[in-house]
Enzyme design. Structure first.
Site, PDB file in Angstrom:
ATOM      1  N   HIS A  17       0.836  -1.195   0.000  1.00  0.00           N
ATOM      2  CA  HIS A  17       0.000   0.000   0.000  1.00  0.00           C
ATOM      3  C   HIS A  17       0.871   1.245   0.000  1.00  0.00           C
ATOM      4  O   HIS A  17       2.085   1.181   0.142  1.00  0.00           O
ATOM      5  CB  HIS A  17      -0.989   0.016   1.167  1.00  0.00           C
ATOM      6  CG  HIS A  17      -0.367   0.201   2.509  1.00  0.00           C
ATOM      7  ND1 HIS A  17      -1.083   0.615   3.614  1.00  0.00           N
ATOM      8  CD2 HIS A  17       0.892   0.041   2.964  1.00  0.00           C
ATOM      9  CE1 HIS A  17      -0.295   0.687   4.665  1.00  0.00           C
ATOM     10  NE2 HIS A  17       0.911   0.336   4.302  1.00  0.00           N
ATOM     11  N   CYS A  36       6.001   5.829   4.378  1.00  0.00           N
ATOM     12  CA  CYS A  36       4.767   5.153   3.944  1.00  0.00           C
ATOM     13  C   CYS A  36       4.131   5.842   2.743  1.00  0.00           C
ATOM     14  O   CYS A  36       3.194   5.316   2.155  1.00  0.00           O
ATOM     15  CB  CYS A  36       3.776   5.076   5.099  1.00  0.00           C
ATOM     16  SG  CYS A  36       4.360   4.043   6.444  1.00  0.00           S
ATOM     17  N   HIS A  42       4.886   0.084  -0.603  1.00  0.00           N
ATOM     18  CA  HIS A  42       5.658  -0.756   0.317  1.00  0.00           C
ATOM     19  C   HIS A  42       4.710  -1.814   0.855  1.00  0.00           C
ATOM     20  O   HIS A  42       3.496  -1.671   0.771  1.00  0.00           O
ATOM     21  CB  HIS A  42       6.278   0.077   1.455  1.00  0.00           C
ATOM     22  CG  HIS A  42       5.284   0.633   2.410  1.00  0.00           C
ATOM     23  ND1 HIS A  42       4.503   1.741   2.129  1.00  0.00           N
ATOM     24  CD2 HIS A  42       4.902   0.218   3.643  1.00  0.00           C
ATOM     25  CE1 HIS A  42       3.697   1.983   3.151  1.00  0.00           C
ATOM     26  NE2 HIS A  42       3.917   1.079   4.082  1.00  0.00           N
ATOM     27  N   HIS A  44       3.511  -5.092   3.731  1.00  0.00           N
ATOM     28  CA  HIS A  44       3.436  -5.574   5.108  1.00  0.00           C
ATOM     29  C   HIS A  44       2.997  -7.034   5.109  1.00  0.00           C
ATOM     30  O   HIS A  44       2.255  -7.477   4.229  1.00  0.00           O
ATOM     31  CB  HIS A  44       2.415  -4.774   5.924  1.00  0.00           C
ATOM     32  CG  HIS A  44       2.810  -3.370   6.164  1.00  0.00           C
ATOM     33  ND1 HIS A  44       3.746  -3.006   7.105  1.00  0.00           N
ATOM     34  CD2 HIS A  44       2.400  -2.221   5.573  1.00  0.00           C
ATOM     35  CE1 HIS A  44       3.894  -1.697   7.100  1.00  0.00           C
ATOM     36  NE2 HIS A  44       3.091  -1.198   6.173  1.00  0.00           N
ATOM     37  N   ASP A  82      -4.897 -10.538  -0.056  1.00  0.00           N
ATOM     38  CA  ASP A  82      -3.581 -11.174  -0.015  1.00  0.00           C
ATOM     39  C   ASP A  82      -2.842 -11.009  -1.333  1.00  0.00           C
ATOM     40  O   ASP A  82      -3.385 -11.258  -2.409  1.00  0.00           O
ATOM     41  CB  ASP A  82      -3.711 -12.663   0.308  1.00  0.00           C
ATOM     42  CG  ASP A  82      -2.362 -13.321   0.529  1.00  0.00           C
ATOM     43  OD1 ASP A  82      -1.546 -12.767   1.294  1.00  0.00           O
ATOM     44  OD2 ASP A  82      -2.120 -14.389  -0.062  1.00  0.00           O
ATOM     45  N   HIS A  83      -1.581 -10.576  -1.233  1.00  0.00           N
ATOM     46  CA  HIS A  83      -0.705 -10.336  -2.377  1.00  0.00           C
ATOM     47  C   HIS A  83      -1.321  -9.354  -3.368  1.00  0.00           C
ATOM     48  O   HIS A  83      -1.172  -9.506  -4.584  1.00  0.00           O
ATOM     49  CB  HIS A  83      -0.300 -11.653  -3.047  1.00  0.00           C
ATOM     50  CG  HIS A  83       0.703 -12.407  -2.252  1.00  0.00           C
ATOM     51  ND1 HIS A  83       0.348 -13.216  -1.187  1.00  0.00           N
ATOM     52  CD2 HIS A  83       2.055 -12.447  -2.323  1.00  0.00           C
ATOM     53  CE1 HIS A  83       1.442 -13.737  -0.662  1.00  0.00           C
ATOM     54  NE2 HIS A  83       2.497 -13.284  -1.317  1.00  0.00           N
ATOM     55  N   GLU A 127       0.083  -4.520  11.801  1.00  0.00           N
ATOM     56  CA  GLU A 127       0.782  -4.087  10.594  1.00  0.00           C
ATOM     57  C   GLU A 127       2.266  -4.462  10.703  1.00  0.00           C
ATOM     58  O   GLU A 127       2.904  -4.797   9.712  1.00  0.00           O
ATOM     59  CB  GLU A 127       0.615  -2.586  10.405  1.00  0.00           C
ATOM     60  CG  GLU A 127       1.092  -2.087   9.072  1.00  0.00           C
ATOM     61  CD  GLU A 127       0.704  -0.652   8.833  1.00  0.00           C
ATOM     62  OE1 GLU A 127      -0.126  -0.415   7.934  1.00  0.00           O
ATOM     63  OE2 GLU A 127       1.228   0.231   9.540  1.00  0.00           O
TER      64      GLU A 127
END
Length: 137
Positions: A17, A36, A42, A44, A82-83, A127
């Site tokens: 994100h 961020c 980037h 998480h 996810d991903h 996070e």
């Protein structure tokens, strides 16, 4: 049995994100969001803990079946996020900054309709190992 019990399911997903406000200058975004706000995004490794509180069913002894809860989380959260790049690949964050706070609220709202109204629901989203949010509080 009329006493409430909390049950928990721990799942995880990985996502990228970028935190930024499109109405602000790059300088203001950098001042507020720091690294961020990287335009290249980037990622998480999110850890998700879903808590359900209720009275155990007298026939099964379950507040709810945790396998069912795991399947629900996989269907409503994992397959959606996810991903993925949350900013680019999801409808939920097209107009909503994907902060941990907002992600937790979105996850709660995805799960809540599937959990019986007589049960309480809480989402805890890590996070990082040291930064996490809970909704509702």
């Amino acid at each position: 049995m009329s006493q409430k019990v909390a049950v928990y399911r721990h799942e995880h997903f990985n996502a990228a994100h970028r935190l930024y406000n499109p109405a602000w200058s790059m300088e203001q975004n950098d001042a507020v969001f720091g690294k961020c706000n990287n335009p290249s995004f980037h990622g998480h490794n999110y850890e998700l803990v879903v808590k359900v509180i209720g009275v155990p069913d007298p026939e099964t002894g379950y507040v709810l079946d945790l396998k069912w809860l795991s399947d629900l989380i996989k269907r409503e959260v994992h397959t959606r996020f996810d991903h993925k790049n949350l900013n680019l690949d999801t409808s939920e964050f097209q107009q909503l900054n994907p902060t941990a706070e907002n992600i937790a609220i979105v996850i709660y709202n995805l799960l809540r309709p599937h959990i019986d109204a007589d049960k309480d629901l809480q989402v805890r989203l890590y996070e990082t190992p040291r930064n996490f949010v809970e909704y509702p509080v």
